[in-house]
Design an enzyme around this catalytic site. Structure first.
Site, PDB file in Angstrom:
ATOM      1  N   SER A 143       0.874  -1.188   0.000  1.00  0.00           N
ATOM      2  CA  SER A 143       0.000   0.000   0.000  1.00  0.00           C
ATOM      3  C   SER A 143       0.904   1.230   0.000  1.00  0.00           C
ATOM      4  CB  SER A 143      -0.850  -0.018   1.279  1.00  0.00           C
ATOM      5  OG  SER A 143      -1.478   1.236   1.469  1.00  0.00           O
ATOM      6  N   TYR A 156      -2.623  -1.156  10.233  1.00  0.00           N
ATOM      7  CA  TYR A 156      -2.685  -1.581   8.828  1.00  0.00           C
ATOM      8  C   TYR A 156      -1.377  -1.185   8.135  1.00  0.00           C
ATOM      9  CZ  TYR A 156      -4.387  -1.643   3.960  1.00  0.00           C
ATOM     10  OH  TYR A 156      -4.544  -1.876   2.610  1.00  0.00           O
TER      11      TYR A 156
HETATM   12  P1  NAD Z   1     -11.454  -6.357  -1.012  1.00  0.00           P
HETATM   13  O1  NAD Z   1     -12.040  -6.378   0.357  1.00  0.00           O
HETATM   14  O2  NAD Z   1     -12.374  -6.291  -2.177  1.00  0.00           O
HETATM   15  O3  NAD Z   1     -10.496  -7.613  -1.234  1.00  0.00           O
HETATM   16  C1  NAD Z   1      -9.880  -8.317  -0.206  1.00  0.00           C
HETATM   17  C2  NAD Z   1     -10.054  -9.794  -0.515  1.00  0.00           C
HETATM   18  O4  NAD Z   1      -9.333 -10.553   0.462  1.00  0.00           O
HETATM   19  C3  NAD Z   1     -11.528 -10.217  -0.416  1.00  0.00           C
HETATM   20  O5  NAD Z   1     -11.828 -11.039  -1.540  1.00  0.00           O
HETATM   21  C4  NAD Z   1     -11.573 -11.035   0.857  1.00  0.00           C
HETATM   22  O6  NAD Z   1     -12.549 -12.047   0.831  1.00  0.00           O
HETATM   23  C5  NAD Z   1     -10.154 -11.628   0.870  1.00  0.00           C
HETATM   24  N1  NAD Z   1      -9.756 -12.067   2.207  1.00  0.00           N
HETATM   25  C6  NAD Z   1      -9.750 -11.336   3.353  1.00  0.00           C
HETATM   26  N2  NAD Z   1      -9.353 -12.098   4.386  1.00  0.00           N
HETATM   27  C7  NAD Z   1      -9.094 -13.339   3.867  1.00  0.00           C
HETATM   28  C8  NAD Z   1      -8.652 -14.569   4.434  1.00  0.00           C
HETATM   29  N3  NAD Z   1      -8.392 -14.671   5.749  1.00  0.00           N
HETATM   30  N4  NAD Z   1      -8.487 -15.626   3.609  1.00  0.00           N
HETATM   31  C9  NAD Z   1      -8.752 -15.536   2.285  1.00  0.00           C
HETATM   32  N5  NAD Z   1      -9.173 -14.403   1.698  1.00  0.00           N
HETATM   33  C10 NAD Z   1      -9.354 -13.324   2.484  1.00  0.00           C
HETATM   34  O7  NAD Z   1     -10.450  -5.134  -1.018  1.00  0.00           O
HETATM   35  P2  NAD Z   1      -9.367  -4.611  -2.080  1.00  0.00           P
HETATM   36  O8  NAD Z   1      -9.362  -3.152  -1.942  1.00  0.00           O
HETATM   37  O9  NAD Z   1      -9.542  -5.227  -3.411  1.00  0.00           O
HETATM   38  O10 NAD Z   1      -8.020  -5.138  -1.409  1.00  0.00           O
HETATM   39  C11 NAD Z   1      -7.100  -6.009  -2.041  1.00  0.00           C
HETATM   40  C12 NAD Z   1      -5.724  -5.790  -1.442  1.00  0.00           C
HETATM   41  O11 NAD Z   1      -5.264  -4.482  -1.748  1.00  0.00           O
HETATM   42  C13 NAD Z   1      -5.656  -5.907   0.079  1.00  0.00           C
HETATM   43  O12 NAD Z   1      -4.449  -6.553   0.437  1.00  0.00           O
HETATM   44  C14 NAD Z   1      -5.636  -4.462   0.538  1.00  0.00           C
HETATM   45  O13 NAD Z   1      -5.040  -4.316   1.795  1.00  0.00           O
HETATM   46  C15 NAD Z   1      -4.820  -3.825  -0.578  1.00  0.00           C
HETATM   47  N6  NAD Z   1      -4.984  -2.382  -0.755  1.00  0.00           N
HETATM   48  C16 NAD Z   1      -6.213  -1.822  -0.954  1.00  0.00           C
HETATM   49  C17 NAD Z   1      -6.303  -0.449  -1.137  1.00  0.00           C
HETATM   50  C18 NAD Z   1      -7.628   0.232  -1.375  1.00  0.00           C
HETATM   51  O14 NAD Z   1      -7.671   1.473  -1.301  1.00  0.00           O
HETATM   52  N7  NAD Z   1      -8.706  -0.489  -1.678  1.00  0.00           N
HETATM   53  C19 NAD Z   1      -5.148   0.354  -1.155  1.00  0.00           C
HETATM   54  C20 NAD Z   1      -3.923  -0.260  -0.942  1.00  0.00           C
HETATM   55  C21 NAD Z   1      -3.848  -1.627  -0.755  1.00  0.00           C
END
Ligand code: NAD
Length: 256
Positions: A143, A156
């Site tokens: 991130s 986080y």
């Molecule tokens: P999201 O919630 O749509 O995706 C997260 C996914 O992880 C979901 O499909 C969820 O079911 C899965 N997950 C969570 N815990 C789990 C577990 N214990 N076992 C298996 N699967 C699990 O959110 P996103 O925004 O697409 O996030 C994807 C990645 O990107 C994450 O690592 C998040 O931290 C990172 N991220 C997101 C942002 C943002 O602004 N959305 C920014 C930087 C980084």
């Protein structure tokens, strides 16, 4: 087209948000796809949609990445089905929006276990297949707050800072096996992970405006912005790229 032809890609958290966009794009670019998440119904829907669009092999495997025995069984199912894993995308992640002082031990564990330990388990059990074939690409999801500090969301941020350095360390460890390890450092993109942060704010318009003010390009990102970065890092076009944390952030980190 076909930037990932004949490659097997395994994506955690592949049913929603970035993970789904990555799975869809990788499949369009010729890869066979395995995705994992905890919710079976969403998993089945996701792979049916990908198969319908691209007519390529896509399979869903249910797994909680925080549990090592489940991850071990999962990787063995994926490699039995596909023969190997060429690309691992550790995308599953978790965040809560809560004051540091109010956060409980269980919440700390849930963040660290999903973001950091889950990536450790997936790499640990996949890398032997990559070592055997002397090639592989691992992409971890960090991130912008895994690169720079912010007063909000320090736990986080600590988990994502861990991902950034796990990436750099493993890039050095596995380079001799031609395994590249990189991470993506996205800025804010509205997904299931953070939608509440805006929608439940006392003034959602103001909350959005505050977030946007940190992005010089003047918009938030989209899951596809991240998927295209993942595609580059996964492809042979990036064969001399390892150990990087690639910001995909509309300029958020540029002046920091
Ligand atoms: P999201 O919630 O749509 O995706 C997260 C996914 O992880 C979901 O499909 C969820 O079911 C899965 N997950 C969570 N815990 C789990 C577990 N214990 N076992 C298996 N699967 C699990 O959110 P996103 O925004 O697409 O996030 C994807 C990645 O990107 C994450 O690592 C998040 O931290 C990172 N991220 C997101 C942002 C943002 O602004 N959305 C920014 C930087 C980084």
């Amino acid at each position: 087209m076909n930037r990932l032809k004949n490659k097997i890609a395994f994506i955690t958290g592949g049913t929603t948000g970035f993970g789904y966009a990555i799975a869809e794009l990788f499949s369009q670019e010729g890869a066979e796809i395995a995705i994992t998440a905890r919710n079976e119904e969403r998993g089945v829907q996701a792979i049916e949609e990908i198969r319908r669009q691209t007519k390529r092999e896509a399979r869903f495997f249910q797994c909680d990445v925080t549990k090592e025995n489940e991850v071990k069984r999962l990787i063995s199912s994926v490699t039995n089905a596909f023969g190997t894993v060429d690309i691992l995308v550790n995308n599953a992640g978790y965040m809560i929006w809560k004051d540091f002082e109010e956060t409980t031990e269980e919440e700390w564990d849930q963040i660290m276990d999903t973001n950091l330990k889950g990536s450790f388990y997936c790499i640990k059990h996949t890398v032997p297949f990559m070592i055997k074939q002397r090639k592989g690409a691992i992409i971890n999801m960090s991130s912008v707050v895994g690169l720079v500090g912010k007063g909000y969301n320090p736990i986080y941020s600590a988990s994502k800072g861990g991902i950034t350095l796990l990436t750099r360390s493993l890039a050095l460890r596995y380079a001799k096996f031609n395994i590249r390890v990189n991470c993506i450092c996205p800025g804010t993109i509205i997904t299931d992970l953070n939608r509440d942060r805006i929608e439940k704010a006392p003034d959602p318009d103001k909350a959005l405006e505050n977030i946007l003010s940190e992005y010089p390009l003047g918009r938030l990102g989209t899951p596809m912005d991240v998927a295209y970065a993942a595609l580059y890092l996964a492809s042979d076009e990036a064969q001399w790229v390892t150990g990087i944390g690639l910001p995909v952030d509309g300029g958020f980190t540029a002046g920091k």
